[in-house]
Design a protein around this motif. Structure first.
Motif, short mmCIF file in Angstrom:
data_model
loop_
_atom_site.label_atom_id
_atom_site.label_comp_id
_atom_site.label_asym_id
_atom_site.label_seq_id
_atom_site.Cartn_x
_atom_site.Cartn_y
_atom_site.Cartn_z
N UNK A 136 32.06 18.38 53.51
CA UNK A 136 31.74 16.95 53.42
C UNK A 136 30.37 16.69 52.82
N UNK A 137 29.61 17.70 52.52
CA UNK A 137 28.28 17.52 51.95
C UNK A 137 28.40 17.30 50.45
N UNK A 138 28.02 16.12 50.02
CA UNK A 138 28.12 15.78 48.61
C UNK A 138 27.08 16.54 47.80
N UNK A 139 27.51 17.13 46.70
CA UNK A 139 26.61 17.91 45.86
C UNK A 139 25.58 17.01 45.19
N UNK A 140 24.40 17.55 44.96
CA UNK A 140 23.35 16.86 44.22
C UNK A 140 23.49 17.24 42.75
N UNK A 141 23.76 16.28 41.86
CA UNK A 141 24.08 16.62 40.46
C UNK A 141 22.83 16.88 39.62
N UNK A 142 22.04 17.87 40.01
CA UNK A 142 20.83 18.23 39.28
C UNK A 142 20.91 19.69 38.86
N UNK A 143 20.75 19.94 37.58
CA UNK A 143 20.84 21.29 37.03
C UNK A 143 19.59 21.61 36.21
N UNK A 144 19.33 22.91 36.07
CA UNK A 144 18.24 23.36 35.19
C UNK A 144 18.78 23.48 33.77
N UNK A 145 18.15 22.77 32.85
CA UNK A 145 18.52 22.84 31.45
C UNK A 145 17.29 23.24 30.62
N UNK A 146 17.51 24.06 29.63
CA UNK A 146 16.43 24.59 28.82
C UNK A 146 16.05 23.61 27.71
N UNK A 147 14.73 23.44 27.51
CA UNK A 147 14.21 22.64 26.41
C UNK A 147 13.10 23.43 25.72
N UNK A 148 13.15 23.49 24.39
CA UNK A 148 12.17 24.24 23.62
C UNK A 148 11.16 23.29 22.98
N UNK A 149 9.92 23.73 22.93
CA UNK A 149 8.84 22.97 22.30
C UNK A 149 8.19 23.88 21.26
N UNK A 150 7.89 23.31 20.10
CA UNK A 150 7.33 24.08 19.00
C UNK A 150 6.00 23.46 18.56
N UNK A 151 5.03 24.31 18.25
CA UNK A 151 3.76 23.83 17.73
C UNK A 151 3.58 24.33 16.30
N UNK A 152 3.18 23.41 15.42
CA UNK A 152 2.93 23.79 14.04
C UNK A 152 1.67 23.12 13.52
N UNK A 153 1.18 23.61 12.40
CA UNK A 153 0.01 23.04 11.75
C UNK A 153 0.39 22.50 10.38
#
Length: 468
Positions: free
Chosen positions: A252-269
């Motif tokens: 009866x415990x409702x799941x919490x709909x939160x997941x780990x998702x990957x995000x990439x960040x790039x640095x350039x000049x």
């Protein structure tokens, strides 16, 4: 020999000591709540979502509550004295290194422009007077490095938007909370003991204690409390899943709909380039556009974003995956299909471990982000990659908005999760909201009742249009 669990007790346990958990700890202790313990498994914050983010703050949202929360966020950042500690090594007021370079949302379709106009009206109704509509001519004049011939318009925040140092805010919240009596403990919550279930007809069951383990105490520590707060960021859904498994009412415990998702960040000049402008926008060649020096955080219609990092020609960029139905994500030639057979623009799997962060998605930059940025800023044709990293997005799979309030099936579990990229800037307001809920029984400063778990039970999502 039998290894015995260490025993502890307190009034409130906060599971997760990142920027959201530390904000809750600070606000609760400021409101007179005592005997608070914070459990954090990554005390160096090496894999913290906030530490690996772009560090942005903005009020350009479409949902009223998001605007209000981030409006308080900038007010909080502009008042560093409130987190100043009066004694010890941290007694100077924190410096958040706030840079108010603004946010710039761009549109290339009539429908996109109409959405920006509607969002801007909502922002104005919330007291945000510094976000402005701009047509392509105005955009070209204000940002001469921007190619605008395919744009229908944009919105720009002239103040109170930009970026800041996440580490400074986290440290300031944590140090202030500690100075007010909050205890931080290194550990990973691995188990729980639920309250005895004396009535089979009841559909809820509270938490009696949780058990966490650490390098220092591998045998484990059991800590009991009256209130438990889930501030576990991308692992918040896993935490509720574990609690459900320990409950007699697990089905009866409702799941919490939160997941780990990957995000990439790039640095350039990008090398400085400042040619004299030639002719109208439609007549200009790409080499007639100057390079930007300081830029707002620009959200291109393609979904790619970038902003300047300092004033030395450095920029960071990235993008969130596109919805599978987006025509940009489904080219006929299949250019965006990687070696694993996945479309790099739409593939967004749940992540199970921090090892996923070891490999930023360079193909995403090479195949999509860089071409999109070059099409918008011609000077970006000549850039040099400097670094790249990946972090976790605390992704609410239901509607990508925060979930704040009591869990309906575990009555002494309070949730503060699912910010989907907005947790850093909304952490001051979120922490205050949880503290108000626990000390007064309701939200007082900002009514966040629409962000309660109830909307999930009712299948009534609240969608934010201003997702970056």
């Amino acid at each position: 020999p039998v290894t015995m669990l260490r025993k502890q007790s307190c009034d409130v346990v906060i599971m997760g000591g990142g920027v959201v958990g530390s904000s809750i700890a600070y606000h609760l202790s400021s409101m007179g709540c005592q005997n608070i313990k914070v459990i954090e498994k990554d005390p160096c914050y090496k894999h913290s979502s906030a530490m690996l983010s772009a560090g942005g703050v903005r009020q350009q949202f479409s949902v009223k509550e998001n605007i209000q929360m981030s409006k308080f966020g900038i007010e909080f950042l502009k008042d560093p004295a409130r987190l100043q500690v009066t004694t010890g090594v941290h007694k100077d007021a924190p410096d958040y290194q706030l840079r108010e370079n603004g946010y710039l949302f761009l549109s290339s379709t009539p429908g996109g422009l109409a959405a920006l106009e509607e969002n801007n009206r909502t922002q104005k109704a919330c007291g945000v007077t510094w976000t402005h509509m701009a047509d392509p001519k105005v955009l070209s004049e204000k940002f001469p490095w921007l190619k605008t011939d395919d744009l229908t318009g944009g919105t720009y925040g002239s103040q109170n938007e930009g970026y800041f140092d996440p580490w400074s805010l986290l440290n300031a919240l944590k140090n202030k909370a500690i100075s007010q009596g909050v205890e931080y403990h290194e550990g990973h919550v691995v188990d729980a003991v639920m309250m005895p279930s004396t009535d089979a007809s009841l559909t809820t069951q509270g938490i009696k204690s949780v058990i966490y383990k650490s390098i220092r105490h591998p045998e484990g520590t059991e800590i009991s409390a009256s209130i438990f707060i889930n501030a576990a960021g991308p692992w918040a859904g896993k935490l509720v899943e574990m609690l459900a498994e320990k409950s007699d009412k697990s089905s009866r415990v409702t799941a919490l709909p939160v997941k780990a998702r990957k995000r990439s960040v790039f640095m350039f000049n990008c090398k400085p380039n400042n040619p004299a402008p030639v002719g109208t926008t439609s007549e200009r060649s790409d080499d007639s556009y100057p390079s930007p020096t300081v830029s707002p955080l620009v959200i291109d219609p393609s979904g790619a974003y970038f902003r300047s990092e300092g004033a030395d020609g450095n920029f960071i960029c990235g993008m969130s995956p596109l919805e599978p139905g987006n025509p940009l994500a489904n080219p006929e030639d299949g250019n965006y299909i990687n070696a694993d057979g996945h479309n790099i623009l739409t593939h967004d799997p749940d992540c199970e471990s921090v090892e996923t962060l070891n490999t930023p998605d360079h193909a995403l930059f090479e195949e999509f982000i860089w071409p999109a940025l070059y099409a918008r800023v011609p000077a970006f044709a000549d850039i040099k990659m400097k670094s790249a990293w990946a972090g976790f997005y605390e992704y609410n799979t239901f509607d990508q908005n925060a979930i704040i309030g009591h869990h309906p099936d575990i009555p002494n579990l309070v949730l503060c999760n699912g910010f989907s990229g907005h947790g850093l800037q909304q952490s001051p307001a979120a922490g205050r909201a949880v503290a108000e809920l626990l000390t007064t029984g309701k939200f007082r400063s900002i009514d966040l009742s629409r962000f309660s778990f109830e909307r999930i039970l009712k299948n009534a999502p609240i969608f934010e249009q201003g997702i970056v």
